[in-house]
Each structure stands twice: as C-alpha cells, then as structure tokens.
Design a protein around this motif. Structure first.
Motif, mmCIF file in Angstrom:
data_model
loop_
_atom_site.group_PDB
_atom_site.id
_atom_site.type_symbol
_atom_site.label_atom_id
_atom_site.label_comp_id
_atom_site.label_asym_id
_atom_site.label_seq_id
_atom_site.Cartn_x
_atom_site.Cartn_y
_atom_site.Cartn_z
ATOM 1 N N ILE A 52 3.629 9.576 -4.820
ATOM 2 C CA ILE A 52 2.263 9.119 -4.516
ATOM 3 C C ILE A 52 1.951 9.316 -3.044
ATOM 4 N N ARG A 53 2.859 8.892 -2.189
ATOM 5 C CA ARG A 53 2.630 9.006 -0.744
ATOM 6 C C ARG A 53 2.499 10.468 -0.320
ATOM 7 N N ASN A 54 3.387 11.321 -0.814
ATOM 8 C CA ASN A 54 3.320 12.744 -0.459
ATOM 9 C C ASN A 54 2.027 13.383 -0.972
ATOM 10 N N GLN A 55 1.624 13.014 -2.186
ATOM 11 C CA GLN A 55 0.380 13.563 -2.731
ATOM 12 C C GLN A 55 -0.815 13.086 -1.914
ATOM 13 N N PHE A 56 -0.797 11.827 -1.502
ATOM 14 C CA PHE A 56 -1.882 11.291 -0.686
ATOM 15 C C PHE A 56 -1.983 12.048 0.639
ATOM 16 N N ILE A 57 -0.847 12.276 1.270
ATOM 17 C CA ILE A 57 -0.844 13.013 2.542
ATOM 18 C C ILE A 57 -1.348 14.441 2.323
#
Length: 159
Positions: A52-57
C-alpha cells in the motif's frame, strides 16, 4: 484474510490518502497485487502495508504530487448529552488536525496512535531513521497543541 485486517488496512489507506475513494482504490490495488503474487508472505499485514505504501508513493510520483516535507534527520455504553457534546468536539478537533497533517505525518500518527507502534518500530516498518520518526511525532504534537489552544481561545471568546 479477515474483516478486521481489511478494516485496519483501509484505515491505513485512508490515513495516507485522506480520501475515501482513493483509500478504496489503494486497498483494492494492494489486494490484487497480493492475489497475483506467486508466493504467500508470512506476515500478511506487514506485506500489504508495504505494498500500500509503495503504491501510494508511486501514485504521488505519477501525479507529481509532493506531499512529503523535507525532514531533519469503545465508547461507553451509556452516554449523556455532555458526553456526546465532548465526543463531537473531540471528533471535530481530530478532523481539523487530520487536515493539517501531510500524508507522511498521517502515516506516522496512524502507526503510533492506532496500531500502537513505538518510534523504533515505526522507523523499522517505514525503513527510515528513528530521528525522522521522532521529528514527525514532535511536529504532530505541536500541531495538535496549537489546534487545542486555538479551539480553547475560540470557546472562551465565544462565551
């Protein structure tokens, strides 16, 4: 994957995006990625949060949104009207605080206040220096204190 995990991950997405629709999309993308993966992670919650965090970034970069600042290194069963009023006031303060925070600060606040992580655990989870996490927590606390002071001043002036 159970309902509690999905709710927790959704709240995490919401903290990052500050938008219901974007949080839903982000969660769906992460789950699709997990389902397509050939191997199954041992720690599903940590794995999905990282996705989730990587996709958000990636999404922020793609949309050229820069939401990160440079950094130095169960309610009671019976409620009376006064209690309900206090809850509403606190809810409004939290909403205003949420608007003041950028996504990096909201993420740290989520992991610290909701998930109960220590600064060291957050630093390890986000792969960032502990000092950076402590700086973010300090800024969050300053913003919260300023918001409470402003709210108190308005309440005193309005009486």
């Amino acid at each position: 994957m159970d309902r509690e995990l999905l709710q927790s991950l959704y709240r995490y997405c919401l903290c990052l995006t500050a938008s219901n629709a974007q949080a839903e999309d982000l969660l769906q993308t992460a789950i699709e990625s997990w389902l397509k993966a050939s191997s199954r992670p041992v720690q599903l919650r940590a794995y999905l949060r990282k996705v989730i965090r990587n996709q958000f970034i990636d999404d922020c970069r793609r949309l050229k949104l820069v939401d990160f600042e440079p950094l130095d290194d169960n309610a009671p069963a019976l409620l009376d009207e006064a209690c309900l009023e206090e809850i509403e006031i606190q809810h409004n303060l939290i909403e205003h605080l949420f608007e003041l925070l950028n996504s990096a600060e909201r993420e740290v606040l989520y992991l610290w206040a909701i998930e109960g992580y220590s600064a060291a655990e957050i630093a390890q989870e986000l792969q960032q220096p502990r000092g950076t996490i402590l700086s973010r927590l300090h800024r969050i606390k300053l913003k919260a204190a300023a918001l409470v002071l402003n709210s108190s001043a308005q309440n005193i002036g309005g009486q």
